[in-house]
Write a protein that holds these residues in place. Structure first.
Motif, PDB file in Angstrom:
ATOM      1  N   LYS A 294       4.306   2.679  17.826  1.00  0.00           N
ATOM      2  CA  LYS A 294       3.758   1.765  16.822  1.00  0.00           C
ATOM      3  C   LYS A 294       3.192   2.537  15.641  1.00  0.00           C
ATOM      4  N   MET A 295       2.427   3.606  15.911  1.00  0.00           N
ATOM      5  CA  MET A 295       1.863   4.398  14.819  1.00  0.00           C
ATOM      6  C   MET A 295       2.954   5.072  13.992  1.00  0.00           C
ATOM      7  N   ALA A 296       3.990   5.591  14.679  1.00  0.00           N
ATOM      8  CA  ALA A 296       5.091   6.229  13.960  1.00  0.00           C
ATOM      9  C   ALA A 296       5.844   5.211  13.108  1.00  0.00           C
ATOM     10  N   SER A 297       6.030   4.018  13.645  1.00  0.00           N
ATOM     11  CA  SER A 297       6.719   2.966  12.897  1.00  0.00           C
ATOM     12  C   SER A 297       5.924   2.563  11.665  1.00  0.00           C
ATOM     13  N   GLU A 298       4.620   2.379  11.830  1.00  0.00           N
ATOM     14  CA  GLU A 298       3.777   2.011  10.690  1.00  0.00           C
ATOM     15  C   GLU A 298       3.764   3.115   9.644  1.00  0.00           C
ATOM     16  N   GLY A 299       3.780   4.382  10.106  1.00  0.00           N
ATOM     17  CA  GLY A 299       3.812   5.491   9.161  1.00  0.00           C
ATOM     18  C   GLY A 299       5.107   5.532   8.366  1.00  0.00           C
ATOM     19  N   LEU A 300       6.233   5.289   9.045  1.00  0.00           N
ATOM     20  CA  LEU A 300       7.530   5.275   8.359  1.00  0.00           C
ATOM     21  C   LEU A 300       7.616   4.121   7.367  1.00  0.00           C
ATOM     22  N   VAL A 301       7.087   2.967   7.762  1.00  0.00           N
ATOM     23  CA  VAL A 301       7.089   1.811   6.858  1.00  0.00           C
ATOM     24  C   VAL A 301       6.235   2.098   5.627  1.00  0.00           C
ATOM     25  N   ALA A 302       5.079   2.741   5.838  1.00  0.00           N
ATOM     26  CA  ALA A 302       4.199   3.077   4.717  1.00  0.00           C
ATOM     27  C   ALA A 302       4.875   4.062   3.765  1.00  0.00           C
TER      28      ALA A 302
ATOM     29  N   TRP B 299       8.119   4.511   3.370  1.00  0.00           N
ATOM     30  CA  TRP B 299       9.219   3.813   2.706  1.00  0.00           C
ATOM     31  C   TRP B 299       8.699   2.888   1.600  1.00  0.00           C
ATOM     32  N   THR B 300       7.546   2.246   1.864  1.00  0.00           N
ATOM     33  CA  THR B 300       6.942   1.368   0.866  1.00  0.00           C
ATOM     34  C   THR B 300       6.525   2.158  -0.364  1.00  0.00           C
ATOM     35  N   LEU B 301       5.920   3.328  -0.155  1.00  0.00           N
ATOM     36  CA  LEU B 301       5.506   4.160  -1.282  1.00  0.00           C
ATOM     37  C   LEU B 301       6.721   4.679  -2.056  1.00  0.00           C
ATOM     38  N   LYS B 302       7.807   4.948  -1.340  1.00  0.00           N
ATOM     39  CA  LYS B 302       9.002   5.484  -1.991  1.00  0.00           C
ATOM     40  C   LYS B 302       9.717   4.428  -2.818  1.00  0.00           C
ATOM     41  N   THR B 303       9.855   3.225  -2.264  1.00  0.00           N
ATOM     42  CA  THR B 303      10.605   2.165  -2.946  1.00  0.00           C
ATOM     43  C   THR B 303       9.718   1.304  -3.838  1.00  0.00           C
ATOM     44  N   GLY B 304       8.397   1.332  -3.568  1.00  0.00           N
ATOM     45  CA  GLY B 304       7.497   0.505  -4.352  1.00  0.00           C
ATOM     46  C   GLY B 304       7.578  -0.959  -4.026  1.00  0.00           C
ATOM     47  N   GLU B 305       8.068  -1.295  -2.817  1.00  0.00           N
ATOM     48  CA  GLU B 305       8.225  -2.692  -2.423  1.00  0.00           C
ATOM     49  C   GLU B 305       7.832  -2.862  -0.971  1.00  0.00           C
ATOM     50  N   VAL B 306       7.052  -3.911  -0.683  1.00  0.00           N
ATOM     51  CA  VAL B 306       6.614  -4.195   0.680  1.00  0.00           C
ATOM     52  C   VAL B 306       7.802  -4.684   1.490  1.00  0.00           C
ATOM     53  N   LYS B 307       8.021  -4.085   2.675  1.00  0.00           N
ATOM     54  CA  LYS B 307       9.193  -4.403   3.489  1.00  0.00           C
ATOM     55  C   LYS B 307       8.883  -5.332   4.653  1.00  0.00           C
ATOM     56  N   VAL B 308       7.656  -5.371   5.124  1.00  0.00           N
ATOM     57  CA  VAL B 308       7.306  -6.216   6.268  1.00  0.00           C
ATOM     58  C   VAL B 308       6.005  -6.941   5.970  1.00  0.00           C
TER      59      VAL B 308
ATOM     60  N   VAL C  65       4.537  -2.965  -4.894  1.00  0.00           N
ATOM     61  CA  VAL C  65       3.277  -2.298  -4.606  1.00  0.00           C
ATOM     62  C   VAL C  65       2.595  -1.960  -5.915  1.00  0.00           C
ATOM     63  N   LYS C  66       1.360  -2.372  -6.036  1.00  0.00           N
ATOM     64  CA  LYS C  66       0.604  -2.093  -7.258  1.00  0.00           C
ATOM     65  C   LYS C  66      -0.429  -1.000  -6.959  1.00  0.00           C
ATOM     66  N   MET C  67      -0.250   0.121  -7.620  1.00  0.00           N
ATOM     67  CA  MET C  67      -1.178   1.234  -7.428  1.00  0.00           C
ATOM     68  C   MET C  67      -1.704   1.665  -8.785  1.00  0.00           C
ATOM     69  N   ASP C  68      -2.988   1.425  -9.026  1.00  0.00           N
ATOM     70  CA  ASP C  68      -3.614   1.759 -10.304  1.00  0.00           C
ATOM     71  C   ASP C  68      -4.532   2.943 -10.096  1.00  0.00           C
ATOM     72  N   PHE C  69      -3.959   4.139 -10.270  1.00  0.00           N
ATOM     73  CA  PHE C  69      -4.764   5.339 -10.089  1.00  0.00           C
ATOM     74  C   PHE C  69      -5.656   5.598 -11.306  1.00  0.00           C
TER      75      PHE C  69
END
Length: 214
Positions: A170-178, A180-189, A197-201
């Motif tokens: 479960k932790m590995a899956s959540e890490g991979l999803v996170a 992938w989300t940062l890479k594509t900029g789109e929430v997958k699940v 994904v909105k990131m305002d640094f």
């Protein structure tokens, strides 16, 4: 023969994948594969597609034909349309009835092949030690917990190993999803699936870089 440790991990990974993709998605895939085989339902599905095309075609011809100027042609098309539509609905109802039974059987077999096997293995190997921990490495209550419910004290039981595998997967899956989300900029699940994904640094850096005025 594969190690029981590896078998447990593989089964838990399979259970996680089934849970992630969803039962209905898997049923749809199985149904698609089933209708590609030379079965009566495959022929019935193909006939349904053909009937639907004919209904659409006749409906289009009816629309392009004036009931006032050419009533005889329009009436003939109407009779053909109603007949094909009735055949299509009867075929679709019969196929849907079979599909409901198919989904019920597929769901039962899927549960037996995943969670059912898990419960059976946890019961069958409940007294077996999967592996031993070094003597004196952990206090008594930790050894008791790791051997729960009936494995020898000082060993790791199949139940606790299954819990460990589930947590790691479960932790590995959540890490991979996170990632992938940062890479594509789109929430997958989740509920926000498909959202960007909105990131305002800049805002955070601006607040951190502000100087307090005296």
């Amino acid at each position: 023969m594969p190690s029981l440790i590896l078998v447990v991990f593989i089964f838990q990974l399979l259970i996680h994948l089934v849970s992630t993709f969803g039962g209905q998605t898997i049923n749809d895939l199985l149904w698609l594969l089933y209708t590609k085989l030379p079965t009566p339902q495959a022929k019935q599905a193909a006939a349904g597609v053909q009937l639907r095309k004919e209904v659409v075609k006749l409906n289009r011809e009816m629309t392009n034909t004036s009931a006032q100027d050419d009533f005889s042609k329009w009436a003939k098309l109407r009779r053909q349309h109603d007949k094909k539509k009735a055949e299509y609905e009867k075929n679709a109802q019969s196929l849907q009835s079979f599909r409901s039974n198919f989904d019920r059987i597929a769901s039962t077999l899927r549960w037996l092949g995943t969670s059912g096997v898990r419960f059976l293995m946890q019961f069958w190997f409940s007294k077996q030690a999967l592996f031993w921990i070094p003597q004196g490495w952990a206090p008594y209550y930790v050894e008791w917990l790791l051997s729960f419910p009936r494995a020898p004290l000082g060993s790791v039981s199949v139940n606790m190993w299954w819990i460990a595998c589930a947590s790691v997967i479960k932790m590995a899956s959540e890490g991979l999803v996170a990632l992938w989300t940062l890479k594509t900029g789109e929430v997958k699940v989740g509920e926000k699936k498909g959202e960007k994904v909105k990131m305002d640094f800049g805002a955070g850096m601006g607040q951190a870089g502000e100087k307090k005025e005296l």
